[in-house]
Design an enzyme around this catalytic site. Sequence first.
Site, PDB file in Angstrom:
ATOM      1  N   ASN A 190       0.871  -1.168   0.000  1.00  0.00           N
ATOM      2  CA  ASN A 190       0.000   0.000   0.000  1.00  0.00           C
ATOM      3  C   ASN A 190       0.909   1.219   0.000  1.00  0.00           C
ATOM      4  OD1 ASN A 190      -1.796   2.050   0.502  1.00  0.00           O
ATOM      5  ND2 ASN A 190      -2.726   1.098   2.297  1.00  0.00           N
ATOM      6  N   ARG A 223      -2.667  -2.039  -3.363  1.00  0.00           N
ATOM      7  CA  ARG A 223      -3.877  -1.259  -3.117  1.00  0.00           C
ATOM      8  C   ARG A 223      -3.816  -0.007  -3.987  1.00  0.00           C
ATOM      9  NH1 ARG A 223      -5.245   2.881   1.332  1.00  0.00           N
ATOM     10  NH2 ARG A 223      -7.511   2.989   1.189  1.00  0.00           N
ATOM     11  N   HIS A 232     -12.511   2.973   0.551  1.00  0.00           N
ATOM     12  CA  HIS A 232     -12.505   1.970   1.633  1.00  0.00           C
ATOM     13  C   HIS A 232     -13.380   0.778   1.259  1.00  0.00           C
ATOM     14  CE1 HIS A 232     -11.738   5.342   4.832  1.00  0.00           C
ATOM     15  NE2 HIS A 232     -10.592   4.851   4.400  1.00  0.00           N
ATOM     16  N   ARG A 289      -8.866  15.219   7.289  1.00  0.00           N
ATOM     17  CA  ARG A 289      -9.746  15.700   6.208  1.00  0.00           C
ATOM     18  C   ARG A 289     -11.051  16.221   6.769  1.00  0.00           C
ATOM     19  NH1 ARG A 289      -9.586  10.227   3.266  1.00  0.00           N
ATOM     20  NH2 ARG A 289      -7.340   9.962   3.242  1.00  0.00           N
ATOM     21  N   GLU A 292      -7.901  -5.371   5.548  1.00  0.00           N
ATOM     22  CA  GLU A 292      -7.820  -5.047   4.125  1.00  0.00           C
ATOM     23  C   GLU A 292      -6.721  -5.845   3.433  1.00  0.00           C
ATOM     24  OE1 GLU A 292      -7.922  -0.860   5.572  1.00  0.00           O
ATOM     25  OE2 GLU A 292      -8.862  -0.463   3.643  1.00  0.00           O
TER      26      GLU A 292
END
Length: 377
Positions: free
Chosen positions: A8, A68, A157, A218, A361
């Site tokens: 990732n 990813r 996600h 964010r 994940e």
Amino acid sequence: MSRVLVVNSGSSSLKYAVVESDSGSMIADGIVERIGDDGGVPDHAAALQVVFDELADDMAGLVAVGHRVVHGGPDLYRPALVDDALIAKLEALSPLAPLHNPPALLGIEVARKALPDLPHVAVFDTAFFHDLPPAAATYAIDRDIAAQWNIRRYGFHGTSHQFVSERAAEFLGVPLDSLRQIVLHLGNGASASAIAGGRPVDTSMGLTPMEGLVMGTRSGDIDPGIITYLSRTAEMSVEDIESMLNRRSGMLGLGGEIDFRVLHQRIESGDPAAQLAYEVYIHRLRKYIGAYLAVLGSADVITFTAGVGENDAAVRRDALSGMSALGVELDEELNAERSKGARRISAESSSTTVLVVPTDEELAIARACVSVVTELG
Ligand code: AMP
């Protein structure tokens, strides 16, 4: 026969894991940070070398490398074997995800050079939400401009929302297609989804991972008028505004801290900025839960996952307090317990089951890789 290296790659960090996809066991994982920083490694190629040095013997028997990729754009949603044509498609997508896709591409390129004999597979964070119903995927803006520039709500996600919703059904011993679920992925990035029968019905992130919930750095939802106002009146550049909304907003922008453990300490010691940040975070989260209860009609399951969702009992309590009239009731004791696996935290009397389900994940990406490689024969 199922060992996968999962990569990732971000702009200044490279996360990695070696996963045995059959058993689901994590052989090794880690992160190389401060890529390109003074005191860190100079570039992504050097970061990957650090990973190889760390992994050493764990690299033996790899069958694939999974990458990813944040944004798959309108067309890429199935896990895809990386070849030159895919690289070209990903390059063309970079303007849609300028903060996320270029570093992922860099990671893919250095890993392909370093491990040329292994299949490399790209797994897209937008994939699960590819089939959002048009009513949820469409922004109410000029449709010609939206079509020309591929503007829609993509959602992110997705790997986590899919994995967690499947795990929730498994944990409850109920068929996935019988469940209406709300999944709350609350980590540094945060998103909510409404899922009916295993299919996504709505999700809080949009064209970019900026929309929706308040996150570590964010903003989540804001009035788009803020952007034009800052551009016109404060004379901030597009880059300044984007950077502010992505890196200096959310919990950091409001409370000066992204780690909820520290944030709670500051609230305890009477810090009003930390208190307000927490209240804004919870308020937004409750709005989305209410919205998705309405979108679904009602929810059989609400599941918390990711760093905050799995660990922060106060966030879970405050997100769902006072919702007994909506059929949602936590068991305070179960909520306060800690455990590694999936668990129920709702009261017996709650018509909605509330769960904590750890996301994985890396495992989901590893499994997707193995399915692509198996199809190739
Ligand atoms: P993630 O992006 O899923 O890795 O989540 C990272 C975030 O989880 C951190 O920034 C913390 O805010 C939060 N977190 C991790 N551990 C805990 C904990 N024990 N209690 C509360 N929050 C936590």
